[in-house]
Design a protein around this motif. Structure first.
Motif, PDB file in Angstrom:
ATOM      1  N   CYS A  80      -0.375   3.674  -1.745  1.00  0.00           N
ATOM      2  CA  CYS A  80       0.261   4.240  -2.940  1.00  0.00           C
ATOM      3  C   CYS A  80       0.747   5.647  -2.616  1.00  0.00           C
ATOM      4  O   CYS A  80      -0.066   6.553  -2.371  1.00  0.00           O
ATOM      5  CB  CYS A  80      -0.701   4.272  -4.120  1.00  0.00           C
ATOM      6  N   ASN A  81       2.045   5.817  -2.611  1.00  0.00           N
ATOM      7  CA  ASN A  81       2.645   7.101  -2.260  1.00  0.00           C
ATOM      8  C   ASN A  81       2.172   8.243  -3.150  1.00  0.00           C
ATOM      9  O   ASN A  81       2.131   9.393  -2.724  1.00  0.00           O
ATOM     10  CB  ASN A  81       4.167   6.967  -2.345  1.00  0.00           C
ATOM     11  N   SER A  82       1.783   7.942  -4.399  1.00  0.00           N
ATOM     12  CA  SER A  82       1.424   8.992  -5.359  1.00  0.00           C
ATOM     13  C   SER A  82       0.091   9.659  -5.062  1.00  0.00           C
ATOM     14  O   SER A  82      -0.183  10.738  -5.601  1.00  0.00           O
ATOM     15  CB  SER A  82       1.350   8.397  -6.772  1.00  0.00           C
ATOM     16  N   TYR A  83      -0.764   9.046  -4.273  1.00  0.00           N
ATOM     17  CA  TYR A  83      -2.146   9.498  -4.192  1.00  0.00           C
ATOM     18  C   TYR A  83      -2.380  10.589  -3.147  1.00  0.00           C
ATOM     19  O   TYR A  83      -3.457  11.189  -3.133  1.00  0.00           O
ATOM     20  CB  TYR A  83      -3.084   8.327  -3.878  1.00  0.00           C
ATOM     21  N   ARG A  84      -1.396  10.830  -2.259  1.00  0.00           N
ATOM     22  CA  ARG A  84      -1.623  11.780  -1.168  1.00  0.00           C
ATOM     23  C   ARG A  84      -0.327  12.494  -0.824  1.00  0.00           C
ATOM     24  O   ARG A  84       0.746  11.892  -0.838  1.00  0.00           O
ATOM     25  CB  ARG A  84      -2.175  11.064   0.072  1.00  0.00           C
ATOM     26  N   ASN A  85      -0.445  13.746  -0.483  1.00  0.00           N
ATOM     27  CA  ASN A  85       0.680  14.531  -0.001  1.00  0.00           C
ATOM     28  C   ASN A  85       1.416  13.790   1.124  1.00  0.00           C
ATOM     29  O   ASN A  85       0.794  13.149   1.978  1.00  0.00           O
ATOM     30  CB  ASN A  85       0.122  15.868   0.493  1.00  0.00           C
ATOM     31  N   ALA A  86       2.741  13.870   1.151  1.00  0.00           N
ATOM     32  CA  ALA A  86       3.538  13.105   2.110  1.00  0.00           C
ATOM     33  C   ALA A  86       3.192  13.458   3.549  1.00  0.00           C
ATOM     34  O   ALA A  86       3.046  12.567   4.409  1.00  0.00           O
ATOM     35  CB  ALA A  86       5.028  13.343   1.848  1.00  0.00           C
ATOM     36  N   ASP A  87       3.065  14.746   3.854  1.00  0.00           N
ATOM     37  CA  ASP A  87       2.768  15.148   5.229  1.00  0.00           C
ATOM     38  C   ASP A  87       1.367  14.716   5.636  1.00  0.00           C
ATOM     39  O   ASP A  87       1.135  14.357   6.797  1.00  0.00           O
ATOM     40  CB  ASP A  87       2.941  16.658   5.377  1.00  0.00           C
ATOM     41  N   LEU A  88       0.436  14.736   4.690  1.00  0.00           N
ATOM     42  CA  LEU A  88      -0.903  14.240   4.962  1.00  0.00           C
ATOM     43  C   LEU A  88      -0.861  12.745   5.287  1.00  0.00           C
ATOM     44  O   LEU A  88      -1.533  12.289   6.217  1.00  0.00           O
ATOM     45  CB  LEU A  88      -1.822  14.502   3.776  1.00  0.00           C
ATOM     46  N   GLU A 118      -2.248   1.788 -13.409  1.00  0.00           N
ATOM     47  CA  GLU A 118      -2.405   2.997 -14.211  1.00  0.00           C
ATOM     48  C   GLU A 118      -3.838   3.510 -14.221  1.00  0.00           C
ATOM     49  O   GLU A 118      -4.069   4.726 -14.283  1.00  0.00           O
ATOM     50  CB  GLU A 118      -1.922   2.743 -15.634  1.00  0.00           C
ATOM     51  N   ARG A 119      -4.809   2.617 -14.132  1.00  0.00           N
ATOM     52  CA  ARG A 119      -6.193   3.088 -14.168  1.00  0.00           C
ATOM     53  C   ARG A 119      -6.498   4.017 -12.997  1.00  0.00           C
ATOM     54  O   ARG A 119      -7.219   5.011 -13.152  1.00  0.00           O
ATOM     55  CB  ARG A 119      -7.165   1.896 -14.157  1.00  0.00           C
ATOM     56  N   ASP A 120      -5.966   3.703 -11.821  1.00  0.00           N
ATOM     57  CA  ASP A 120      -6.163   4.587 -10.671  1.00  0.00           C
ATOM     58  C   ASP A 120      -5.715   6.006 -11.010  1.00  0.00           C
ATOM     59  O   ASP A 120      -6.411   6.989 -10.716  1.00  0.00           O
ATOM     60  CB  ASP A 120      -5.347   4.101  -9.475  1.00  0.00           C
ATOM     61  N   TYR A 121      -4.543   6.119 -11.584  1.00  0.00           N
ATOM     62  CA  TYR A 121      -3.974   7.420 -11.917  1.00  0.00           C
ATOM     63  C   TYR A 121      -4.832   8.144 -12.942  1.00  0.00           C
ATOM     64  O   TYR A 121      -5.153   9.331 -12.791  1.00  0.00           O
ATOM     65  CB  TYR A 121      -2.560   7.235 -12.464  1.00  0.00           C
ATOM     66  N   ASP A 122      -5.201   7.435 -13.994  1.00  0.00           N
ATOM     67  CA  ASP A 122      -5.962   8.062 -15.068  1.00  0.00           C
ATOM     68  C   ASP A 122      -7.332   8.531 -14.595  1.00  0.00           C
ATOM     69  O   ASP A 122      -7.758   9.655 -14.887  1.00  0.00           O
ATOM     70  CB  ASP A 122      -6.117   7.083 -16.233  1.00  0.00           C
ATOM     71  N   GLU A 123      -8.030   7.680 -13.875  1.00  0.00           N
ATOM     72  CA  GLU A 123      -9.401   7.989 -13.454  1.00  0.00           C
ATOM     73  C   GLU A 123      -9.441   9.091 -12.387  1.00  0.00           C
ATOM     74  O   GLU A 123     -10.384   9.886 -12.346  1.00  0.00           O
ATOM     75  CB  GLU A 123     -10.066   6.724 -12.906  1.00  0.00           C
ATOM     76  N   TYR A 124      -8.418   9.144 -11.525  1.00  0.00           N
ATOM     77  CA  TYR A 124      -8.441  10.101 -10.414  1.00  0.00           C
ATOM     78  C   TYR A 124      -7.568  11.324 -10.674  1.00  0.00           C
ATOM     79  O   TYR A 124      -7.433  12.192  -9.810  1.00  0.00           O
ATOM     80  CB  TYR A 124      -8.035   9.397  -9.117  1.00  0.00           C
ATOM     81  N   GLY A 125      -6.957  11.396 -11.847  1.00  0.00           N
ATOM     82  CA  GLY A 125      -6.261  12.606 -12.237  1.00  0.00           C
ATOM     83  C   GLY A 125      -4.858  12.766 -11.697  1.00  0.00           C
ATOM     84  O   GLY A 125      -4.343  13.891 -11.611  1.00  0.00           O
ATOM     85  N   TYR A 126      -4.203  11.654 -11.346  1.00  0.00           N
ATOM     86  CA  TYR A 126      -2.808  11.720 -10.908  1.00  0.00           C
ATOM     87  C   TYR A 126      -1.884  11.505 -12.105  1.00  0.00           C
ATOM     88  O   TYR A 126      -2.209  10.761 -13.032  1.00  0.00           O
ATOM     89  CB  TYR A 126      -2.520  10.641  -9.853  1.00  0.00           C
ATOM     90  N   PHE A 128       0.882   9.700 -13.941  1.00  0.00           N
ATOM     91  CA  PHE A 128       1.410   8.338 -13.836  1.00  0.00           C
ATOM     92  C   PHE A 128       2.928   8.316 -13.914  1.00  0.00           C
ATOM     93  O   PHE A 128       3.591   7.671 -13.107  1.00  0.00           O
ATOM     94  CB  PHE A 128       0.801   7.464 -14.940  1.00  0.00           C
ATOM     95  N   GLY A 129       3.509   8.997 -14.851  1.00  0.00           N
ATOM     96  CA  GLY A 129       4.952   9.042 -14.975  1.00  0.00           C
ATOM     97  C   GLY A 129       5.545   7.686 -15.288  1.00  0.00           C
ATOM     98  O   GLY A 129       4.900   6.810 -15.864  1.00  0.00           O
ATOM     99  N   THR A 130       6.783   7.506 -14.882  1.00  0.00           N
ATOM    100  CA  THR A 130       7.499   6.250 -15.108  1.00  0.00           C
ATOM    101  C   THR A 130       7.733   5.547 -13.782  1.00  0.00           C
ATOM    102  O   THR A 130       7.678   6.179 -12.724  1.00  0.00           O
ATOM    103  CB  THR A 130       8.855   6.511 -15.773  1.00  0.00           C
ATOM    104  N   PRO A 131       8.024   4.232 -13.810  1.00  0.00           N
ATOM    105  CA  PRO A 131       8.346   3.552 -12.551  1.00  0.00           C
ATOM    106  C   PRO A 131       9.493   4.229 -11.801  1.00  0.00           C
ATOM    107  O   PRO A 131       9.443   4.364 -10.568  1.00  0.00           O
ATOM    108  CB  PRO A 131       8.715   2.142 -13.009  1.00  0.00           C
ATOM    109  N   GLY A 132      10.512   4.665 -12.524  1.00  0.00           N
ATOM    110  CA  GLY A 132      11.633   5.334 -11.868  1.00  0.00           C
ATOM    111  C   GLY A 132      11.233   6.628 -11.198  1.00  0.00           C
ATOM    112  O   GLY A 132      11.673   6.928 -10.080  1.00  0.00           O
ATOM    113  N   GLN A 133      10.381   7.405 -11.868  1.00  0.00           N
ATOM    114  CA  GLN A 133       9.919   8.659 -11.275  1.00  0.00           C
ATOM    115  C   GLN A 133       9.090   8.406 -10.020  1.00  0.00           C
ATOM    116  O   GLN A 133       9.216   9.132  -9.021  1.00  0.00           O
ATOM    117  CB  GLN A 133       9.104   9.448 -12.304  1.00  0.00           C
TER     118      GLN A 133
END
Length: 264
Positions: A80-88, A118-126, A128-133
């Motif tokens: 999941c691209n959202s969970y970690r900095n790109a360079d990391l 969505e639960r991943d995002y909510d529980e871990y504090g990311y 969520f935004g929209t699918p397009g974002q």
């Protein structure tokens, strides 16, 4: 868009509903059986069964698989691209690539996507935004990841294959055309045929040969006849999902036999 390479079978071991010794044992078993790729997934909670059941994190597990195994390729289906900095992400991928090399080329596949659970995002504090974002962020991060691979010392052992999952025609397939070595979807034959046409259009726009992209799809609930139809359209990577607590390898053996019949 018919690739020249042989059929490959990937097994996605869902990192849920089993303790790690069972998962480790299953990885060893599927490598011994001759599976081509061992995948997990990048989530923090089970996607089926008891929602608060046993579950483990993806990337740390992949590093352990890299050390444990010697032949099978490894990756997430998908990160999941959202969970970690790109360079990391790039640095982690490079590190696992080296761990898996063991004197030769690395065996890591960088499977990635925009995220959806969505639960991943909510529980871990990311956010969520929209699918397009989320897709826009994936498109923004992939060049950063590729640039970081070029800067790292030591560099990856080879050009790390990029697998992108998803079937959206306006954004995802455009990203696939620009960045992917492998495109993974859940398409049936009719859907795959249509989406391959869309992908060809995006490849034409940037001047890329679509035959460079390996076509991947899953085998859940499919018959050999349905798999044959996907094969005829150019699919060459087929994935089988298994989950805890039992990790039944019966479907894995079945599809390995089908693979071998195609690769004779």
């Amino acid at each position: 868009m018919t690739p020249s390479h042989n059929v490959r079978i990937g097994v996605q071991i869902a990192p849920q509903h089993a303790l790690y010794p069972k998962i480790r044992e299953t990885v060893a078993e599927i490598e011994e059986l001759g599976v081509d790729i061992a995948f997990n997934w990048d989530h923090f909670y089970p996607l089926s069964g008891e929602p608060d059941g046993l579950h483990f994190e993806s990337w740390t597990m992949l590093a352990a698989w890299a050390e444990q195994t010697s032949r099978i390729q490894i990756g997430a289906l998908v990160n999941c691209n959202s969970y970690r900095n790109a360079d990391l992400q790039a640095d982690m991928a490079r590190t696992i690539d080296h761990i898996s090399a063991q004197g030769g080329e690395g065996r890591f596949i960088f499977g990635t996507g925009s995220g959806w659970f969505e639960r991943d995002y909510d529980e871990y504090g990311y956010e969520f935004g929209t699918p397009g974002q989320r897709l826009d962020k994936l498109a923004e991060n992939l060049p950063r990841i590729e640039e970081r691979w070029a800067k790292l010392n030591p560099a990856p052992t080879r050009d790390i294959p990029v697998l992108i999952g998803g079937g959206g025609e306006k954004k995802t397939l455009r990203i696939v055309a620009r960045h992917a070595d492998i495109w993974h979807s859940f398409s049936d034959a009719a859907t795959l045929e249509h989406k391959l046409g869309v992908l060809r259009g995006w490849c034409d726009e940037i001047g890329r040969d679509p035959a460079e992209i390996e076509i991947s799809t899953e085998l859940r609930n499919r018959s050999e006849e349905e798999a044959d139809e996907l094969y005829a359209l150019g699919a060459r990577l087929f994935t089988v999902g298994i989950t805890g607590p039992d990790h039944d390898l019966t479907p894995v053996r079945r599809w390995l036999a089908w693979r071998d019949s195609k690769n004779q």
